[in-house]
Scaffold this active site. Structure first.
Site, PDB file in Angstrom:
ATOM      1  N   ARG A  28       1.793  -1.157  -0.129  1.00  0.00           N
ATOM      2  CA  ARG A  28       1.425  -0.326   1.025  1.00  0.00           C
ATOM      3  C   ARG A  28       0.712   0.944   0.547  1.00  0.00           C
ATOM      4  O   ARG A  28      -0.222   1.426   1.179  1.00  0.00           O
ATOM      5  CB  ARG A  28       2.683   0.033   1.842  1.00  0.00           C
ATOM      6  N   LYS A  79       5.292  10.773   9.007  1.00  0.00           N
ATOM      7  CA  LYS A  79       4.491  10.834  10.242  1.00  0.00           C
ATOM      8  C   LYS A  79       5.382  10.679  11.476  1.00  0.00           C
ATOM      9  O   LYS A  79       5.223  11.402  12.454  1.00  0.00           O
ATOM     10  CB  LYS A  79       3.430   9.715  10.264  1.00  0.00           C
TER      11      LYS A  79
HETATM   12  P1  AMP Z   1       4.084   1.958   9.680  1.00  0.00           P
HETATM   13  O1  AMP Z   1       5.400   1.874  10.353  1.00  0.00           O
HETATM   14  O2  AMP Z   1       3.094   2.839  10.367  1.00  0.00           O
HETATM   15  O3  AMP Z   1       4.195   2.276   8.189  1.00  0.00           O
HETATM   16  O4  AMP Z   1       3.439   0.477   9.771  1.00  0.00           O
HETATM   17  C1  AMP Z   1       4.094  -0.634   9.239  1.00  0.00           C
HETATM   18  C2  AMP Z   1       3.101  -1.756   8.965  1.00  0.00           C
HETATM   19  O5  AMP Z   1       2.443  -2.137  10.177  1.00  0.00           O
HETATM   20  C3  AMP Z   1       1.968  -1.421   8.006  1.00  0.00           C
HETATM   21  O6  AMP Z   1       2.358  -1.546   6.654  1.00  0.00           O
HETATM   22  C4  AMP Z   1       0.920  -2.453   8.410  1.00  0.00           C
HETATM   23  O7  AMP Z   1       1.245  -3.743   7.906  1.00  0.00           O
HETATM   24  C5  AMP Z   1       1.086  -2.496   9.912  1.00  0.00           C
HETATM   25  N1  AMP Z   1       0.217  -1.530  10.607  1.00  0.00           N
HETATM   26  C6  AMP Z   1       0.584  -0.438  11.336  1.00  0.00           C
HETATM   27  N2  AMP Z   1      -0.494   0.214  11.810  1.00  0.00           N
HETATM   28  C7  AMP Z   1      -1.573  -0.469  11.364  1.00  0.00           C
HETATM   29  C8  AMP Z   1      -2.987  -0.297  11.512  1.00  0.00           C
HETATM   30  N3  AMP Z   1      -3.507   0.730  12.198  1.00  0.00           N
HETATM   31  N4  AMP Z   1      -3.802  -1.205  10.902  1.00  0.00           N
HETATM   32  C9  AMP Z   1      -3.313  -2.249  10.220  1.00  0.00           C
HETATM   33  N5  AMP Z   1      -2.002  -2.470  10.031  1.00  0.00           N
HETATM   34  C10 AMP Z   1      -1.126  -1.592  10.605  1.00  0.00           C
END
Ligand code: AMP
Length: 224
Positions: free
Chosen positions: A178, A19
């Site tokens: 995750r 993404k």
């Molecule tokens: P990402 O870098 O988008 O994979 O996000 C890393 C981590 O941030 C995720 O594994 C969640 O713990 C947290 N996180 C990011 N966006 C969200 C969201 N919209 N809702 C809940 N947790 C989030």
């Protein structure tokens, strides 16, 4: 503002689907504002804010941060001038939000339901391989991979010379958690957004995935 152009765009995909890479390509090309909740939370962790300290405990174990925290974070952010057209209407590219049905409900309640949802689809085994080898640079945000994009010097960022880190949530057991969170809490969004969802095959080289995403953007009114 051209009403025929999608203004509110959401990127959905499992962790490691790419993404961030797609978002960067679209932002460079179309001048959108990129709102990555993962990046926002990581910045809050580094800054040691209340939100950051709360979020860290969830992120480290591969769990989602509570909906109310995330909704507040995004609601505040989208009010900013850079997320608005000159007539005040919203314009953004959300990456990693919403990740649950209640988050999607909150967005809809605020009149911020998406015009386009790009779903980057990647099988779980590819995600595990991608994430466990991923090394990120906390200084400039560059991403390397020990197998697919190794840095010239071991552990050193090619772009800025910073020290690369293996994100605490990019270790095998956390990656599995995750992925579980994605399957249980996020995948239902694909049904929810049925009429505006566009699936892109994310299990291809990054430039091919970006090209497919750009083609979708063109169909939604963007010109390059
Ligand atoms: P990402 O870098 O988008 O994979 O996000 C890393 C981590 O941030 C995720 O594994 C969640 O713990 C947290 N996180 C990011 N966006 C969200 C969201 N919209 N809702 C809940 N947790 C989030």
């Amino acid at each position: 503002m051209n009403p025929r152009i999608a203004q509110k765009i959401i990127l959905v995909g499992a962790p490691g689907a790419g993404k961030g890479t797609v978002a960067k390509g679209l932002v460079d090309r179309f001048g959108l504002i990129h709102l990555s909740t993962g990046d926002m939370l990581r910045a809050a962790v580094v800054a040691g804010t209340d939100v950051g300290m709360l979020a860290k405990s969830f992120m480290d174990r591969g769990a989602l941060v509570p909906d109310e925290v995330m909704v507040r974070l995004i609601s505040d952010r989208v009010q900013a001038k850079d997320c608005r057209n000159t007539d005040g209407s919203p314009r953004f590219l959300l990456d990693g939000f919403p990740r649950t049905l209640p988050q999607a409900d909150a967005l809809a309640t605020e009149g911020l339901g998406p015009d386009l949802v790009l779903f980057i689809d990647v099988p779980n085994e590819s995600v595990v391989r991608r994430l466990s080898g991923r090394r990120t640079c906390p200084a400039c945000g560059s991403v390397h991979h020990i197998e697919f994009a190794p840095p010239l010097a071991d552990g050193i960022c090619d772009r800025c010379g910073g020290t690369l880190v293996h994100r605490s949530d990019d270790h095998d057991a956390t990656i599995r958690k995750r992925l579980d969170a994605f399957a249980v809490q996020t995948a239902p969004l694909v049904q929810r957004y049925g009429s505006v969802i566009e699936k892109v095959d994310g299990n291809l080289p990054p430039e091919v995935v970006l090209k497919a995403a750009v083609a979708v953007m063109r169909r939604y009114g963007f010109a390059t």
